[in-house]
Design an enzyme around this catalytic site. Sequence first.
Site, PDB file in Angstrom:
ATOM      1  N   ARG A  51     -11.933  17.860  50.026  1.00 45.60           N
ATOM      2  CA  ARG A  51     -11.094  17.578  51.192  1.00 45.60           C
ATOM      3  C   ARG A  51     -10.656  18.827  51.929  1.00 45.60           C
ATOM      4  O   ARG A  51     -10.586  18.812  53.157  1.00 45.60           O
ATOM      5  CB  ARG A  51      -9.924  16.660  50.830  1.00 45.60           C
ATOM      6  CG  ARG A  51      -8.711  17.241  50.243  1.00 45.60           C
ATOM      7  CD  ARG A  51      -8.130  16.337  49.202  1.00 45.60           C
ATOM      8  NE  ARG A  51      -8.936  16.408  48.012  1.00 45.60           N
ATOM      9  CZ  ARG A  51      -9.631  15.395  47.529  1.00 45.60           C
ATOM     10  NH1 ARG A  51      -9.610  14.237  48.096  1.00 45.60           N
ATOM     11  NH2 ARG A  51     -10.337  15.571  46.439  1.00 45.60           N
ATOM     12  N   THR A  52     -10.368  19.898  51.241  1.00 53.11           N
ATOM     13  CA  THR A  52      -9.840  21.045  51.984  1.00 53.11           C
ATOM     14  C   THR A  52     -10.910  21.605  52.921  1.00 53.11           C
ATOM     15  O   THR A  52     -10.659  21.866  54.093  1.00 53.11           O
ATOM     16  CB  THR A  52      -9.313  22.134  51.031  1.00 53.11           C
ATOM     17  OG1 THR A  52      -8.352  21.529  50.174  1.00 53.11           O
ATOM     18  CG2 THR A  52      -8.649  23.262  51.785  1.00 53.11           C
ATOM     19  N   LYS A  80     -24.924  38.351  44.288  1.00 56.58           N
ATOM     20  CA  LYS A  80     -25.625  39.636  44.122  1.00 56.58           C
ATOM     21  C   LYS A  80     -24.635  40.758  43.820  1.00 56.58           C
ATOM     22  O   LYS A  80     -25.011  41.915  43.734  1.00 56.58           O
ATOM     23  CB  LYS A  80     -26.379  39.987  45.413  1.00 56.58           C
ATOM     24  CG  LYS A  80     -27.443  38.991  45.817  1.00 56.58           C
ATOM     25  CD  LYS A  80     -28.123  39.500  47.095  1.00 56.58           C
ATOM     26  CE  LYS A  80     -29.089  38.468  47.643  1.00 56.58           C
ATOM     27  NZ  LYS A  80     -29.554  38.864  48.991  1.00 56.58           N
ATOM     28  N   ARG A 101     -11.527  29.931  50.085  1.00 54.87           N
ATOM     29  CA  ARG A 101     -11.032  29.529  48.758  1.00 54.87           C
ATOM     30  C   ARG A 101     -11.771  30.355  47.717  1.00 54.87           C
ATOM     31  O   ARG A 101     -12.984  30.551  47.813  1.00 54.87           O
ATOM     32  CB  ARG A 101     -11.281  28.044  48.512  1.00 54.87           C
ATOM     33  CG  ARG A 101     -11.024  27.658  47.066  1.00 54.87           C
ATOM     34  CD  ARG A 101     -11.037  26.187  46.850  1.00 54.87           C
ATOM     35  NE  ARG A 101      -9.880  25.560  47.473  1.00 54.87           N
ATOM     36  CZ  ARG A 101      -9.569  24.268  47.328  1.00 54.87           C
ATOM     37  NH1 ARG A 101     -10.331  23.485  46.591  1.00 54.87           N
ATOM     38  NH2 ARG A 101      -8.504  23.761  47.910  1.00 54.87           N
ATOM     39  N   HIS A 129      -1.471  27.839  47.877  1.00 56.67           N
ATOM     40  CA  HIS A 129      -2.348  27.008  48.700  1.00 56.67           C
ATOM     41  C   HIS A 129      -1.553  26.576  49.931  1.00 56.67           C
ATOM     42  O   HIS A 129      -1.135  25.420  50.059  1.00 56.67           O
ATOM     43  CB  HIS A 129      -2.760  25.786  47.859  1.00 56.67           C
ATOM     44  CG  HIS A 129      -3.879  24.959  48.434  1.00 56.67           C
ATOM     45  ND1 HIS A 129      -4.346  25.100  49.720  1.00 56.67           N
ATOM     46  CD2 HIS A 129      -4.613  23.959  47.870  1.00 56.67           C
ATOM     47  CE1 HIS A 129      -5.327  24.219  49.909  1.00 56.67           C
ATOM     48  NE2 HIS A 129      -5.504  23.525  48.804  1.00 56.67           N
TER      49      HIS A 129
HETATM   50  C1  NCD Z   1      -5.642  20.970  45.202  1.00 58.33           C
HETATM   51  C2  NCD Z   1      -6.153  22.378  44.924  1.00 58.33           C
HETATM   52  O1  NCD Z   1      -7.304  22.687  45.219  1.00 58.33           O
HETATM   53  O2  NCD Z   1      -5.339  23.156  44.439  1.00 58.33           O
HETATM   54  N1  NCD Z   1      -6.575  20.211  45.900  1.00 58.33           N
HETATM   55  C3  NCD Z   1      -6.549  20.251  47.265  1.00 58.33           C
HETATM   56  O3  NCD Z   1      -6.740  21.268  47.889  1.00 58.33           O
HETATM   57  N2  NCD Z   1      -6.218  19.119  47.899  1.00 58.33           N
HETATM   58  C4  NCD Z   1      -5.132  20.261  44.008  1.00 58.33           C
HETATM   59  C5  NCD Z   1      -6.044  20.125  42.820  1.00 58.33           C
HETATM   60  O4  NCD Z   1      -7.190  20.565  42.841  1.00 58.33           O
HETATM   61  O5  NCD Z   1      -5.574  19.557  41.845  1.00 58.33           O
END
Ligand code: NCD
Length: 306
Positions: A51-52, A80, A101, A129
């Site tokens: 989703r992100t 690499k 990320r 986050h």
């Molecule tokens: C979260 C994350 O990646 O920290 N997910 C997200 O971005 N919606 C929560 C999770 O992974 O549990």
Amino acid sequence: MRSVIDIPDLSPAEIDELIDTAQDIIDHPAAYADRCRGKKLATLFFEPSTRTRLSFEAAMYELGGAVLSVTDAASSSASKGESVADTAKVISCYADIIAMRHPKEGAALVAANNATVPVINAGDGGHCHPTQTLADLFTIFREKGGFSGLTVGLCGDLKFGRTVHSLINALSRYDGMNFVLISPEELKLPSYVKEESLKARGLPYRQTTSLEDAMPSLDVLYMTRVQRERFFNEEDYLRLKDSYILTPQKLAAAKSDLCIMHPLPRVNEISVAVDRDPRACYFKQVLYGKYMRMALILKLLAEAAI
Ligand code: NCD
């Protein structure tokens, strides 16, 4: 160059501004359809995400912009041996803004220090986050009308759950907040989060292992997944993973206007029977996240152009 790595990078006034923009996008989507025409967002995701990443990409498309995407470290030059600093310098030559990320805490900050375009942290290891927090804040705003005087329960993996760390940091800046930290002993909130957010601002909080005890007092309940990928051994994960499972029976003791949230993905923490409860807000939260990311992309690109 303005980047957003952690919640303190945005003032409460700027968060209000982002909420206003997100609200305006919902009300007048056509007015935003070309706002990023000719601009490119690079999504660099060195850790799994559905989703992100898609939320950032949908956000950019809805603003009329384009997207360049790296979806796993194995298919990029990171495999690499390229450093995050070099990757950030290189991607800055192709894209106008980067969402990143990474499994290592601090990686997004290194990227921001080396990029020549804005960097948005989309999760760095077990640290923070901030854009999930923007989604969470907009959800609370829509459901509760504001942030003051709420009792917020955070339940599950408070140790490794980066969304919890950022959310506590953000909510601590509002008056009259009250926190109930619900976790097994081994997964308690790290002391640095308590020191920097709760204690520094003198906010009341209580720690408990019992979701049932906390339930009647809560205005917001934020459930989280036990973060398997951050455990050193599988046995501990298996022992702790089902510590809390929210069911309709447990909700019988909750307020009638409780707002139930979860950053998703859900594993077992909320039974699917709860999805039908009008208090379940976790799928709306996903949608609100897209609007807040649209607002943030617009803000950072506008500032970068000055
Ligand atoms: C979260 C994350 O990646 O920290 N997910 C997200 O971005 N919606 C929560 C999770 O992974 O549990």
